[in-house]
Design an enzyme around this catalytic site. Structure first.
Site: not given
Ligand code: 4NP
Length: 174
Positions: A20, A23, A25-27, A138
């Site tokens: 993602c 790294n 949340c989703r992944s 996201d």
């Molecule tokens: P992820 O979520 O890609 O599922 O881990 C996010 C985590 C952090 C951010 C965006 C999405 N950020 O903008 O910091």
């Protein structure tokens, strides 16, 4: 088949990488849910999972608390791991690379100048059987419902992915 050939097939691990943006949340949720299913199906000696982010902002951080809460609450799964950034060598090392959304997908392919590893890279939602949504949204800037939706989508996709991996293992043994 010789004993040696048989042995190399036995120890050959199938390697999955979930990707993602951050790294956190989703992944990592995908990685931990998939590990849970792999354990349940007694495939831990055949399949390994990892996750990474296309961005480097959260390197070294544990999974986001809201994601951790949703995984525990919805599935009773404890999320573990630390964020790391995707690197070019991941394209060589892993057998299947699962992107959470299209932006992740194209950022992964951007590391593959030659196009040699293109067929390894897939959108996670391509493995969903119950949901028709094409990307794992996201959840970072949204509320709890977004995190719950991520868990539901990932469980669906991980079950579909498990079927695909099982088939790959059967094919590799023939
Ligand atoms: P992820 O979520 O890609 O599922 O881990 C996010 C985590 C952090 C951010 C965006 C999405 N950020 O903008 O910091």
């Amino acid at each position: 088949m010789t004993d040696k050939k048989q042995l190399s097939k036995i120890i050959c691990m199938y390697k999955l990488l979930f990707v993602c943006l951050g790294n956190i949340c989703r992944s990592p949720a995908a990685e931990n849910i998939m590990n849970h299913l792999i354990d349940r199906h007694q495939l831990s000696d055949r399949v390994v999972c990892d996750s990474a982010g296309t961005g480097g902002y959260h390197v070294g951080s544990p999974p986001d608390r809201r994601m951790t809460f949703a995984a525990a609450n919805r599935l009773g799964i404890q999320l573990c791991g630390r964020a790391r950034q995707l690197q070019k060598s991941d394209l060589v090392e892993f057998d299947l690379i699962l992107a959470m959304d299209r932006e992740n997908y194209y950022d992964i392919l951007a590391l593959d100048f030659s196009g040699k590893y293109r067929d390894k890279v897939h959108l996670m939602c391509d493995f969903c059987t119950a949901h028709t949504i094409k990307e794992v949204p996201d959840p970072y800037y949204g509320g709890a419902e977004g995190f719950n939706q991520v868990i539901d989508l990932l469980l669906d996709a991980c079950n579909g992915l498990l079927d695909r991996v099982k088939q790959e293992i059967v094919d590799s043994e023939q």
